[in-house]
Design a protein around this motif. Structure first.
Motif, short mmCIF file in Angstrom:
data_model
loop_
_atom_site.label_atom_id
_atom_site.label_comp_id
_atom_site.label_asym_id
_atom_site.label_seq_id
_atom_site.Cartn_x
_atom_site.Cartn_y
_atom_site.Cartn_z
N TYR A 27 21.58 -48.45 -43.79
CA TYR A 27 20.92 -47.64 -42.77
C TYR A 27 21.67 -46.38 -42.38
O TYR A 27 21.24 -45.65 -41.50
N VAL A 37 22.95 -41.88 -38.92
CA VAL A 37 21.72 -42.64 -39.06
C VAL A 37 20.56 -41.65 -38.95
O VAL A 37 20.53 -40.83 -38.03
N PHE A 39 16.46 -40.78 -38.69
CA PHE A 39 15.11 -41.21 -38.35
C PHE A 39 14.17 -40.15 -38.91
O PHE A 39 14.29 -38.97 -38.59
N LEU A 143 19.93 -48.61 -32.24
CA LEU A 143 19.03 -47.87 -33.12
C LEU A 143 17.58 -48.30 -32.91
O LEU A 143 16.67 -47.45 -32.96
N GLU A 147 14.41 -45.84 -31.95
CA GLU A 147 13.15 -45.85 -32.70
C GLU A 147 11.97 -46.14 -31.78
O GLU A 147 10.92 -45.52 -31.87
N ARG A 159 13.31 -45.50 -39.34
CA ARG A 159 14.72 -45.33 -39.70
C ARG A 159 14.82 -45.26 -41.22
O ARG A 159 14.21 -46.06 -41.93
#
Length: 195
Positions: A27, A37, A39, A143, A147, A159
């Motif tokens: 991820y 990370v 998105f 995370l 989201e 993600r």
């Protein structure tokens, strides 16, 4: 180290080392400055929205941004870039003496223009979260909250996984949008294990 030794050391670095990437997890992209990370936000065609709807989208994005302190944003063209090809064709048209060949080159140039216009909306918008010293047990819930916040504000977001991150790097560094699966090592798909 002298200059020659530094150059030799740099030539022996892997691509990931040259880009400052320590690794890619399920991820995140691991760098010397923390884990990144991504998105992926599906873009909205705001040209068909009313002024009030555009203002609402801006307000929703503002709510997301003010709720997350360590947010970064990135926009990528996830399409082919034809500018080098178009420049080459323009030079060839100027240099070409044969009118039939010149007309074919002009048709090629017009075709590239058409293709570029058709793919002009192929953009990817990314929200990047830089994780520094977070505990592994706290990362996934954090995370998930981000989201959920994006989705609550009306954004279609997900993600990025390992394959998405490799594709994003391919687009960002190479403008390569045609590869379907990125390998960890050159020629990896041709290696047959167990034989």
């Amino acid at each position: 180290m002298n200059r020659k030794e530094k150059r030799a050391a740099k030539e022996n670095q892997s691509t990931r080392q040259l880009m400052g990437i320590a690794g890619i997890t399920d991820y995140s992209l691991v760098t010397g400055h923390g884990r990144l990370v991504f998105f992926i936000i599906k873009p909205t065609n705001i040209s068909v929205l009313s002024d009030i709807s555009v203002a609402a989208r801006i307000y929703a994005l503002m709510n997301v941004l003010k709720g997350i302190a360590e947010i970064e944003m990135l926009c990528l063209n996830s399409r082919e870039n034809f500018e080098d090809n178009k420049s080459f064709l323009r030079r060839r048209i100027e240099a070409e003496q044969n009118p039939v060949i010149r007309k074919l080159l002009q048709q090629d140039l017009a075709n590239l223009d058409r293709m570029q216009v058709q793919m002009a909306t192929a953009r990817e918008f990314l929200i990047i979260i830089r994780l520094r010293d977070e505990k592994e047990s706290d990362v996934l819930p954090y995370l998930s909250r981000i989201e959920k916040s994006l989705k609550d504000q009306g954004f279609t977001a997900r993600r990025a996984d390992e394959a998405d991150i490799k594709r994003l790097l391919g687009v960002y560094y190479e403008q390569n949008v045609t590869t379907e699966k990125y390998e960890d090592y050159d020629g990896e798909r041709w290696v047959i294990l167990g034989e």
